[in-house]
Scaffold this motif. Structure first.
Motif, PDB file in Angstrom:
ATOM      1  N   GLY A  90       0.875  -1.168  -0.019  1.00  0.00           N
ATOM      2  CA  GLY A  90       0.073   0.036  -0.032  1.00  0.00           C
ATOM      3  C   GLY A  90       0.991   1.366   0.007  1.00  0.00           C
ATOM      4  N   LYS A  91       1.940   1.412   0.893  1.00  0.00           N
ATOM      5  CA  LYS A  91       2.652   2.634   0.864  1.00  0.00           C
ATOM      6  C   LYS A  91       3.475   2.635  -0.191  1.00  0.00           C
ATOM      7  CE  LYS A  91       3.176   2.570   6.025  1.00  0.00           C
ATOM      8  NZ  LYS A  91       4.122   2.282   7.031  1.00  0.00           N
ATOM      9  N   ARG A  92       4.037   1.417  -1.009  1.00  0.00           N
ATOM     10  CA  ARG A  92       4.800   1.611  -2.161  1.00  0.00           C
ATOM     11  C   ARG A  92       4.061   1.991  -3.221  1.00  0.00           C
ATOM     12  NH1 ARG A  92       6.559  -3.870  -4.319  1.00  0.00           N
ATOM     13  NH2 ARG A  92       8.071  -2.054  -5.792  1.00  0.00           N
ATOM     14  N   ALA A  93       2.641   1.537  -3.306  1.00  0.00           N
ATOM     15  CA  ALA A  93       1.734   2.375  -4.386  1.00  0.00           C
ATOM     16  C   ALA A  93       1.324   3.711  -4.073  1.00  0.00           C
ATOM     17  CB  ALA A  93       0.406   1.412  -4.411  1.00  0.00           C
ATOM     18  N   ALA A  94       1.363   3.985  -3.041  1.00  0.00           N
ATOM     19  CA  ALA A  94       1.151   5.584  -2.774  1.00  0.00           C
ATOM     20  C   ALA A  94       2.467   6.317  -3.165  1.00  0.00           C
ATOM     21  CB  ALA A  94       0.949   5.948  -1.155  1.00  0.00           C
ATOM     22  N   LEU A  95       3.544   5.798  -2.909  1.00  0.00           N
ATOM     23  CA  LEU A  95       4.717   6.596  -3.213  1.00  0.00           C
ATOM     24  C   LEU A  95       4.917   6.455  -4.789  1.00  0.00           C
ATOM     25  CD1 LEU A  95       7.604   4.765  -0.813  1.00  0.00           C
ATOM     26  CD2 LEU A  95       7.181   7.234  -1.177  1.00  0.00           C
ATOM     27  N   HIS A  96       4.547   5.452  -5.309  1.00  0.00           N
ATOM     28  CA  HIS A  96       4.781   5.484  -6.863  1.00  0.00           C
ATOM     29  C   HIS A  96       3.669   6.558  -7.553  1.00  0.00           C
ATOM     30  CE1 HIS A  96       6.468   1.040  -6.813  1.00  0.00           C
ATOM     31  NE2 HIS A  96       7.437   2.113  -6.530  1.00  0.00           N
ATOM     32  N   ALA A  97       2.462   6.517  -7.002  1.00  0.00           N
ATOM     33  CA  ALA A  97       1.587   7.699  -7.345  1.00  0.00           C
ATOM     34  C   ALA A  97       2.044   8.987  -7.283  1.00  0.00           C
ATOM     35  CB  ALA A  97       0.441   7.363  -6.699  1.00  0.00           C
ATOM     36  N   VAL A  98       2.757   9.184  -6.108  1.00  0.00           N
ATOM     37  CA  VAL A  98       3.172  10.597  -5.771  1.00  0.00           C
ATOM     38  C   VAL A  98       4.080  10.862  -6.684  1.00  0.00           C
ATOM     39  CG1 VAL A  98       4.469  12.078  -4.008  1.00  0.00           C
ATOM     40  CG2 VAL A  98       2.295  10.740  -3.372  1.00  0.00           C
ATOM     41  N   GLU A  99       5.180  10.003  -6.897  1.00  0.00           N
ATOM     42  CA  GLU A  99       6.307  10.004  -7.907  1.00  0.00           C
ATOM     43  C   GLU A  99       5.960  10.514  -9.432  1.00  0.00           C
ATOM     44  OE1 GLU A  99       8.635   6.658  -7.390  1.00  0.00           O
ATOM     45  OE2 GLU A  99       9.474   7.225  -5.440  1.00  0.00           O
ATOM     46  N   ASN A 100       4.604   9.892  -9.571  1.00  0.00           N
ATOM     47  CA  ASN A 100       4.226  10.319 -11.029  1.00  0.00           C
ATOM     48  C   ASN A 100       3.338  11.464 -10.851  1.00  0.00           C
ATOM     49  OD1 ASN A 100       5.422   7.711 -12.368  1.00  0.00           O
ATOM     50  ND2 ASN A 100       3.649   6.544 -11.420  1.00  0.00           N
ATOM     51  N   GLY A 101       3.194  12.214  -9.840  1.00  0.00           N
ATOM     52  CA  GLY A 101       2.587  13.391  -9.938  1.00  0.00           C
ATOM     53  C   GLY A 101       1.191  13.438  -9.381  1.00  0.00           C
ATOM     54  N   ASP A 102       0.505  12.166  -8.723  1.00  0.00           N
ATOM     55  CA  ASP A 102      -0.629  12.373  -8.197  1.00  0.00           C
ATOM     56  C   ASP A 102      -0.383  12.734  -6.787  1.00  0.00           C
ATOM     57  OD1 ASP A 102      -3.044  11.663  -7.177  1.00  0.00           O
ATOM     58  OD2 ASP A 102      -3.261   9.627  -8.084  1.00  0.00           O
ATOM     59  N   VAL A 103      -1.061  13.809  -6.477  1.00  0.00           N
ATOM     60  CA  VAL A 103      -0.778  14.537  -5.206  1.00  0.00           C
ATOM     61  C   VAL A 103      -2.072  14.495  -4.116  1.00  0.00           C
ATOM     62  CG1 VAL A 103       1.053  16.092  -5.735  1.00  0.00           C
ATOM     63  CG2 VAL A 103      -1.539  16.807  -6.063  1.00  0.00           C
ATOM     64  N   GLU A 105      -4.562  13.404  -1.328  1.00  0.00           N
ATOM     65  CA  GLU A 105      -4.429  13.517   0.083  1.00  0.00           C
ATOM     66  C   GLU A 105      -4.258  11.998   0.612  1.00  0.00           C
ATOM     67  OE1 GLU A 105      -3.603  14.784   3.853  1.00  0.00           O
ATOM     68  OE2 GLU A 105      -3.687  15.815   1.978  1.00  0.00           O
ATOM     69  N   GLU A 106      -5.027  11.102   0.158  1.00  0.00           N
ATOM     70  CA  GLU A 106      -4.925   9.803   0.802  1.00  0.00           C
ATOM     71  C   GLU A 106      -3.428   9.050   0.273  1.00  0.00           C
ATOM     72  OE1 GLU A 106      -7.066   9.229  -3.625  1.00  0.00           O
ATOM     73  OE2 GLU A 106      -7.050  10.781  -1.865  1.00  0.00           O
ATOM     74  N   HIS A 107      -2.932   9.413  -0.753  1.00  0.00           N
ATOM     75  CA  HIS A 107      -1.521   9.002  -0.848  1.00  0.00           C
ATOM     76  C   HIS A 107      -0.546   9.358   0.381  1.00  0.00           C
ATOM     77  CE1 HIS A 107      -2.935   7.536  -4.696  1.00  0.00           C
ATOM     78  NE2 HIS A 107      -2.628   8.580  -5.127  1.00  0.00           N
ATOM     79  N   PHE A 108      -0.683  10.572   0.730  1.00  0.00           N
ATOM     80  CA  PHE A 108       0.236  11.179   1.711  1.00  0.00           C
ATOM     81  C   PHE A 108       0.002  10.514   3.153  1.00  0.00           C
ATOM     82  CE2 PHE A 108       0.332  14.477  -1.508  1.00  0.00           C
ATOM     83  CZ  PHE A 108       2.111  14.423  -1.711  1.00  0.00           C
ATOM     84  N   THR A 109      -1.539  10.187   3.213  1.00  0.00           N
ATOM     85  CA  THR A 109      -1.970   9.527   4.579  1.00  0.00           C
ATOM     86  C   THR A 109      -1.203   8.159   4.682  1.00  0.00           C
ATOM     87  OG1 THR A 109      -3.889  10.867   4.664  1.00  0.00           O
ATOM     88  CG2 THR A 109      -3.995   8.811   5.608  1.00  0.00           C
ATOM     89  N   ALA A 110      -1.303   7.343   3.350  1.00  0.00           N
ATOM     90  CA  ALA A 110      -1.028   6.067   3.580  1.00  0.00           C
ATOM     91  C   ALA A 110       0.718   6.197   3.637  1.00  0.00           C
ATOM     92  CB  ALA A 110      -1.195   5.515   1.970  1.00  0.00           C
ATOM     93  N   ILE A 111       1.322   6.924   3.233  1.00  0.00           N
ATOM     94  CA  ILE A 111       2.818   6.917   3.245  1.00  0.00           C
ATOM     95  C   ILE A 111       3.218   7.325   4.781  1.00  0.00           C
ATOM     96  CG2 ILE A 111       4.899   8.194   2.608  1.00  0.00           C
ATOM     97  CD1 ILE A 111       3.709   8.423  -0.201  1.00  0.00           C
ATOM     98  N   GLY A 112       2.477   8.412   5.141  1.00  0.00           N
ATOM     99  CA  GLY A 112       2.858   8.848   6.655  1.00  0.00           C
ATOM    100  C   GLY A 112       4.290   9.537   6.705  1.00  0.00           C
ATOM    101  N   ASP A 113       5.175   8.905   7.589  1.00  0.00           N
ATOM    102  CA  ASP A 113       6.548   9.115   7.627  1.00  0.00           C
ATOM    103  C   ASP A 113       7.429   8.286   7.050  1.00  0.00           C
ATOM    104  OD1 ASP A 113       5.884  11.609   8.920  1.00  0.00           O
ATOM    105  OD2 ASP A 113       6.121  10.599  10.983  1.00  0.00           O
ATOM    106  N   ASP A 114       6.878   7.232   6.278  1.00  0.00           N
ATOM    107  CA  ASP A 114       7.624   6.163   5.592  1.00  0.00           C
ATOM    108  C   ASP A 114       8.210   6.406   4.317  1.00  0.00           C
ATOM    109  OD1 ASP A 114       8.811   3.853   6.938  1.00  0.00           O
ATOM    110  OD2 ASP A 114       6.740   3.014   7.052  1.00  0.00           O
ATOM    111  N   TRP A 115       8.667   7.553   4.011  1.00  0.00           N
ATOM    112  CA  TRP A 115       9.003   7.868   2.560  1.00  0.00           C
ATOM    113  C   TRP A 115      10.413   6.944   1.950  1.00  0.00           C
ATOM    114  CZ3 TRP A 115       6.340  11.203  -0.416  1.00  0.00           C
ATOM    115  CH2 TRP A 115       5.460  11.739  -0.081  1.00  0.00           C
ATOM    116  N   ASP A 116      10.946   6.392   2.881  1.00  0.00           N
ATOM    117  CA  ASP A 116      12.103   5.608   2.614  1.00  0.00           C
ATOM    118  C   ASP A 116      11.842   3.997   2.799  1.00  0.00           C
ATOM    119  OD1 ASP A 116      11.800   5.561   5.407  1.00  0.00           O
ATOM    120  OD2 ASP A 116      14.068   5.523   5.643  1.00  0.00           O
TER     121      ASP A 116
END
Length: 548
Positions: A90-103, A105-116
């Motif tokens: 779930g976090k990887r999918a959110a990360l990849h979505a953000v990297e592809n320009g999808d900003v 809010e649910e993506h940032f919530t899923a990632i939390g502080d786990d950007w690495d």
């Protein structure tokens, strides 16, 4: 002492009524604890209750902090990926979505502080020797050992305060075991591990023994525990000998007292019959003798009963652990007779010409022959009664090779005990599973065979799906060795998985006496050395099968 895990009067039974835990009290302190006990004593069930996977019928469990749990059998089927097993998809999918320009809010919530999270996951896999395993790889393509290490990485990524490990070294090769041992040694939280791995149990701070429906803590590691138990048993056996001597003495004194009182009675009757004493006096003497005899008999019988009670108490302190009595079928195989000829694929050969740059391999760390100097095989030939050890790292194809032998067929009956013990029908009882492979055997004969594997009475009627890992192994082995016709070639894939220490010893003794041929895939070199191995084969992931 403060305790991180407290089990308060917990009871648990399976839906069919089989009682596993009955009013169990236990407490686990901080540090590393090795949980040991006979197969079927309830170790795995207790871990699952602590982890919250099972709900006890009564009692309660309190745990300080988040709990992580590594089960005995990691599911391999289905389309789950390594990322799914690591619980980061779930976090990887959110990360990849953000990297592809999808900003969103649910993506940032899923990632939390786990950007690495991906970097940490790959670093953890690499630390455990799984740098070659991609995050999108399907779990079904992993070996049993690789799946265990990925599941361990998942728990280490979560960093729980309490970590529960159930037989974590099952299916692991030597390198993976060393990495797991290092991870256990470095773990900063509370850890409880169920294992029969002596090296792993040498790393713990205390041993918790589940025995006779109670948990007893012993300070120190497995060696400390064994010394303590040995001293206790020596003292208990001395007490039994003393109590036995006291019973014999009290029995002898009771017999002597009865003899003496009988003699007095005979003398009194003889005196009366000879008219040496008046009738009234003789009657008084007789009554006095009867009263005295009754008192003496009661006194000595009481002393004898007390001595027997002390003997019973002393005997209870002496361990009488039930052990499997494996009686393998009398299937002698003539020396030199060819039992199997299996052609090996081109990809199985270590000297295949498309790999001229193959680097030399160092000697194996366990002391058995290394890759250097090994003879490449283009076919596997087994002649009776050979005893072949099949070694190799996780994922190298040992299980695949054993399955190919089964599929290819041999010139004699073959018995195959797979790593995951999936040859039994979970819905059937132990008795019915054995009868399925031995239809000509009577029910009484089947029950007699099962009794040697510690399935007595109602235990033999238990559904296989409710058995512990060790019990399931015993049931599978009983079915394998009861097959009609009996096997003359045994293929065993990691047979010591899930077995307690005494059962491993019994299995070693039984297999050492087997007169058929053996092919045993195992990472447990000390176990293999007890079998009188005649050939050592090594399977490598990229280089195939070779022989020393």
């Amino acid at each position: 002492m403060s305790f991180s895990i407290v089990v308060d009067h917990v009871s648990f039974a399976w839906p069919d009524g089989t009682m596993v835990l009955d009013g169990l009290d236990a407490a686990f302190p901080a540090g590393r604890t090795g949980l040991i006990g006979a197969n079927g004593s309830g170790k795995s069930t207790l871990l699952r209750i602590i982890a919250g996977e099972l709900t006890p019928g009564s009692g309660s469990v309190s745990v300080t902090g988040e709990v992580g749990y590594l089960p005995q059998n990691v599911p391999l089927a289905g389309s789950r990926t390594v990322s799914d097993l690591l619980e980061i998809s779930g976090k990887r999918a959110a990360l990849h979505a953000v990297e592809n320009g999808d900003v969103a809010e649910e993506h940032f919530t899923a990632i939390g502080d786990d950007w690495d999270v991906e970097e940490r996951a790959r670093a953890e896999l690499d630390r455990l020797g799984l740098g070659h395993v991609g995050l999108d790889r399907t779990v079904a393509t992993l070996s049993g050992g690789e799946a265990v290490m990925v599941a361990l990485a998942a728990q280490l990524l979560k960093r729980p305060a309490v970590l529960l490990l159930d037989e974590p070294t099952n299916n692991l090769d030597l390198d993976a075991r060393r990495r797991l041992h290092a991870a256990v040694s470095a773990y900063p939280g509370v850890l409880v591990v169920v294992s029969h791995d002596r090296a792993l149990l040498g790393l713990v701070d205390q041993i918790a023994e589940l025995r006779d429906a109670a948990v007893r803590l012993h300070g120190g590691n497995l060696s400390d525990y064994e010394r303590q138990v040995a001293a206790e048993q020596e003292a208990a056996e001395r007490t039994v000998r003393t109590a036995e001597g006291e019973v014999r003495r009290q029995r002898r004194e009771l017999i002597e007292a009865r003899t003496k009182l009988d003699r007095r009675g005979r003398n009194a009757r003889k005196a009366f019959e000879n008219k040496k004493v008046p009738k009234i006096v003789a009657g008084g003497l007789k009554m006095k003798a009867q009263v005295s005899a009754g008192k003496h008999r009661a006194l000595h019988e009481e002393r004898l009963a007390e001595a027997r009670d002390r003997l019973t108490e002393a005997e209870l302190a002496v361990r009488d652990d039930a052990e499997i009595r494996v009686e393998l079928p009398g299937t002698a195989v003539p020396a030199g007779r060819t039992l199997l000829t299996l052609p090996l694929d081109r990809a199985d050969r270590p000297d295949r010409p498309d790999r001229p740059d193959r680097p030399d391999r160092p000697d194996r760390p366990d002391g058995a022959p290394g890759r250097d100097g090994l003879k490449a095989l283009d076919r596997l030939v087994v002649r009776g009664p050979e005893r072949i050890a099949l070694l190799g790292p996780n994922g190298s194809g040992k299980t695949t090779l054993l399955r190919r032998i089964v599929e290819h067929g041999a010139h004699v009956p073959v018995g195959y005990l797979p790593q995951r013990l999936d040859v039994l029908d979970d819905a059937l009882s132990v008795v019915d599973n054995v009868r399925a492979v031995a239809p000509a055997a009577s029910v009484n004969d089947v029950r007699a065979r099962l009794a040697r594997f510690l399935f007595r009475g109602s235990r033999a009627d238990q559904p296989v799906g409710t058995l512990s890992g060790g019990e399931r192994f015993r049931a599978a082995l009983a079915a394998l060795l009861s097959a009609d016709p009996p096997p003359q070639l045994l293929l065993l894939d990691e047979p010591t998985n899930n077995l307690d220490l005494s059962s491993v010893r019994q299995l070693s003794q039984a297999l050492a006496a087997y007169r058929g041929a053996l092919v045993v895939a195992s990472h447990d070199v000390p176990f293999l050395e007890t079998l009188g191995i005649t050939r050592w084969l090594r399977q490598d992931r990229d280089e195939g099968l070779a022989e020393s």
